[in-house]
Design a protein around this motif. Sequence first.
Motif, mmCIF file in Angstrom:
data_model
loop_
_atom_site.group_PDB
_atom_site.id
_atom_site.type_symbol
_atom_site.label_atom_id
_atom_site.label_comp_id
_atom_site.label_asym_id
_atom_site.label_seq_id
_atom_site.Cartn_x
_atom_site.Cartn_y
_atom_site.Cartn_z
ATOM 1 N N VAL A 1 -18.867 -14.965 0.280
ATOM 2 C CA VAL A 1 -18.223 -13.971 -0.576
ATOM 3 C C VAL A 1 -18.284 -12.611 0.127
ATOM 4 N N MET A 2 -17.119 -12.037 0.358
ATOM 5 C CA MET A 2 -17.029 -10.781 1.096
ATOM 6 C C MET A 2 -17.732 -9.638 0.370
ATOM 7 N N LYS A 3 -18.305 -8.724 1.159
ATOM 8 C CA LYS A 3 -18.989 -7.553 0.614
ATOM 9 C C LYS A 3 -18.276 -6.280 1.071
ATOM 10 N N ASP A 4 -18.395 -5.237 0.268
ATOM 11 C CA ASP A 4 -17.789 -3.958 0.610
ATOM 12 C C ASP A 4 -18.370 -3.448 1.932
ATOM 13 N N GLY A 5 -17.488 -3.091 2.856
ATOM 14 C CA GLY A 5 -17.948 -2.554 4.139
ATOM 15 C C GLY A 5 -18.206 -3.588 5.205
ATOM 16 N N ASP A 6 -17.919 -4.864 4.945
ATOM 17 C CA ASP A 6 -18.052 -5.881 5.995
ATOM 18 C C ASP A 6 -17.074 -5.574 7.127
ATOM 19 N N ALA B 1 -12.934 5.725 -9.286
ATOM 20 C CA ALA B 1 -12.863 5.147 -10.635
ATOM 21 C C ALA B 1 -11.887 3.976 -10.678
ATOM 22 N N SER B 2 -10.776 4.075 -9.945
ATOM 23 C CA SER B 2 -9.779 3.002 -9.975
ATOM 24 C C SER B 2 -10.308 1.747 -9.288
ATOM 25 N N TYR B 3 -11.030 1.898 -8.182
ATOM 26 C CA TYR B 3 -11.633 0.738 -7.521
ATOM 27 C C TYR B 3 -12.636 0.055 -8.448
ATOM 28 N N LYS B 4 -13.448 0.866 -9.128
ATOM 29 C CA LYS B 4 -14.441 0.313 -10.054
ATOM 30 C C LYS B 4 -13.760 -0.398 -11.216
ATOM 31 N N LEU B 5 -12.744 0.239 -11.789
ATOM 32 C CA LEU B 5 -12.058 -0.314 -12.950
ATOM 33 C C LEU B 5 -11.390 -1.647 -12.630
ATOM 34 N N LEU B 6 -10.779 -1.742 -11.444
ATOM 35 C CA LEU B 6 -10.039 -2.947 -11.077
ATOM 36 C C LEU B 6 -10.900 -3.952 -10.314
ATOM 37 N N GLY B 7 -12.177 -3.618 -10.088
ATOM 38 C CA GLY B 7 -13.078 -4.541 -9.402
ATOM 39 C C GLY B 7 -12.677 -4.790 -7.962
ATOM 40 N N LEU B 8 -12.394 -3.708 -7.223
ATOM 41 C CA LEU B 8 -11.918 -3.824 -5.851
ATOM 42 C C LEU B 8 -12.969 -3.355 -4.848
ATOM 43 N N ILE B 9 -12.921 -3.926 -3.659
ATOM 44 C CA ILE B 9 -13.759 -3.483 -2.539
ATOM 45 C C ILE B 9 -12.884 -3.452 -1.286
ATOM 46 N N SER B 10 -13.428 -2.936 -0.193
ATOM 47 C CA SER B 10 -12.701 -2.920 1.082
ATOM 48 C C SER B 10 -13.547 -3.572 2.168
ATOM 49 N N PHE B 11 -12.908 -4.454 2.942
ATOM 50 C CA PHE B 11 -13.539 -4.882 4.192
ATOM 51 C C PHE B 11 -12.772 -4.241 5.340
ATOM 52 N N GLN C 1 -5.310 2.390 18.949
ATOM 53 C CA GLN C 1 -3.925 2.839 18.970
ATOM 54 C C GLN C 1 -3.438 3.175 17.556
ATOM 55 N N LYS C 2 -3.964 2.444 16.554
ATOM 56 C CA LYS C 2 -3.559 2.664 15.165
ATOM 57 C C LYS C 2 -4.776 2.860 14.275
ATOM 58 N N TYR C 3 -4.598 3.720 13.276
ATOM 59 C CA TYR C 3 -5.642 4.003 12.274
ATOM 60 C C TYR C 3 -4.982 3.781 10.912
ATOM 61 N N THR C 4 -5.406 2.741 10.196
ATOM 62 C CA THR C 4 -4.700 2.358 8.969
ATOM 63 C C THR C 4 -5.654 2.274 7.787
ATOM 64 N N PRO C 5 -5.689 3.314 6.968
ATOM 65 C CA PRO C 5 -6.534 3.250 5.768
ATOM 66 C C PRO C 5 -5.873 2.404 4.681
ATOM 67 N N ALA C 6 -6.649 2.030 3.696
ATOM 68 C CA ALA C 6 -6.064 1.439 2.485
ATOM 69 C C ALA C 6 -5.246 2.531 1.784
ATOM 70 N N VAL C 7 -4.299 2.120 0.960
ATOM 71 C CA VAL C 7 -3.469 3.099 0.254
ATOM 72 C C VAL C 7 -3.384 2.760 -1.230
ATOM 73 N N ILE C 8 -3.129 3.797 -2.024
ATOM 74 C CA ILE C 8 -2.847 3.641 -3.451
ATOM 75 C C ILE C 8 -1.486 4.252 -3.715
ATOM 76 N N GLU C 9 -0.683 3.546 -4.488
ATOM 77 C CA GLU C 9 0.627 4.065 -4.873
ATOM 78 C C GLU C 9 0.523 4.650 -6.282
ATOM 79 N N PRO D 1 -9.439 7.827 1.249
ATOM 80 C CA PRO D 1 -10.412 8.387 2.197
ATOM 81 C C PRO D 1 -11.570 7.412 2.416
ATOM 82 N N ASP D 2 -11.905 7.131 3.667
ATOM 83 C CA ASP D 2 -12.985 6.194 3.981
ATOM 84 C C ASP D 2 -13.623 6.627 5.302
#
Length: 365
Positions: free
Chosen positions: A352-357, A273-283, A59-67, A45-46
Amino acid sequence: MKLGIVGLPNVGKSTLFNAITKAGAECANYPFCTIEPNVGVVPVPDYRLDVLAEMYNPQKYTPAVIEFVDIAGLVKGASHGEGLGNKFLSHIREVDAVVHVVRCFENENIIHVEGDVDSLRDVETINTELILSDMEIVQKRIDKDEKLLKADKSILPEIEFLKKLAVHLDEGKTARCIEMTDDEKEIMATLPLLSAKPVIYAANVSEDEVAGEPLDNKNYMALKEFAQSENSEIIPVCASLEFEIAALDDEEAQAFLEELGMGQSGLDRLIKASYKLLGLISFLTAGPQEVRAWTIKNGTKAPGAAGKIHSDFERGFIRAEIVGFDDLVACGKNMTTAREKGLIRSEGKEYVMKDGDVTLFRFNV
C-alpha cells in the motif's frame, strides 16, 4: 482533482478564485457577474519536488495540479431554474468536491443579496437548492426501481435505502450526512447527488481576523460548528487579502505572510484541506528526465499507483523499488547511500503506497 467554488452572489467567491488561480475572472459588486464557469489550473506546492530537482537537475519538473472551477452565484429557486440555477447545478455535478465560500465579514459597502450577513442562512440557501434537486433524482430512481421489482426481487434493498434517503433529504439534511452500510454506499455511488459532494467551507473573514482562528466572529463560529456536525472541512480565509498576496512574487508573499502572522496562504491551506477531505496522497518519481508528483487515493496498492503513470505499468507490474522521502534526505539526498543502507525496498503487488514514496516501477509487457 477538480474543485468547484460555489457560494451566494457577492460573498467573495470570484475574488478568492482570482487570488488562488491568478486567472483574472471577472468579479464585481453585483450578482451574476460570473455566468460561464471560469477555470484555473493550480500547481500543488510540494517542497519534496524541489529537493529531488536539486538531486537530478531534470529536464521536466511536474507538480500535481488542482483544477478550480468558479461557478455562478446561486439564489433561491435555482433547483427550479431561477437565476442561473440550471447552469449552476450542471457545473457542480462535474466536480470532485465543493469549496463553499461563505461570507463571515461585515462591510456596508459590499451588497449582500439577503440584506445582511448570516453564515448559516446562506449555507442553508444553497443546501436547500441542492437537496431539492437531489430529491427529484431519488424519487425518479424509486419510481423506476418499483416498476422493476415484480421481475427482480433482489432490487428491494435498494428501494428501501432510496426511501430512507428520500426521508432524510425531505428533512432538509444533505446526502453526505446520512449513515450508510457498505452496501448502501455502493448504491449511493450510482446516484449523481449534489448534496453528497464533499465540502470545504471557506469562511471569508476580515483582514484582521485571518491570522488566527476568529473565535470572536459569531458567523464563523456558527459555521464551524455546522461543518463539524457533517464532518466537513472549514478554513478561514480573507479573499481580498489573498488577492493582494497573489500579486506579489514568492519572496515578497512569504515576507507578507510572516508579517501578518500567517504560516501559510489560503491556497496552501485549501489544498491541504482538499487532500485530507478526499483522502488523497502523493507519491514521487525522479530521474534526469523528470521529477513528478502523482496524486492517488490513500490506500492505493503499488500496481494501481503504477497504472496512474501508464496502463502498461499496471498490466505488466513486477515490483516497485521505493525509498521514503525522509529516508532519502537522511541519507544526504543520495540514492547510492540509501541503497547501501538498505533503505530502498522492493515491494510487490500488495504494498500500500505511502505519501512521499519515491518510486521506480519495474514492469514487463
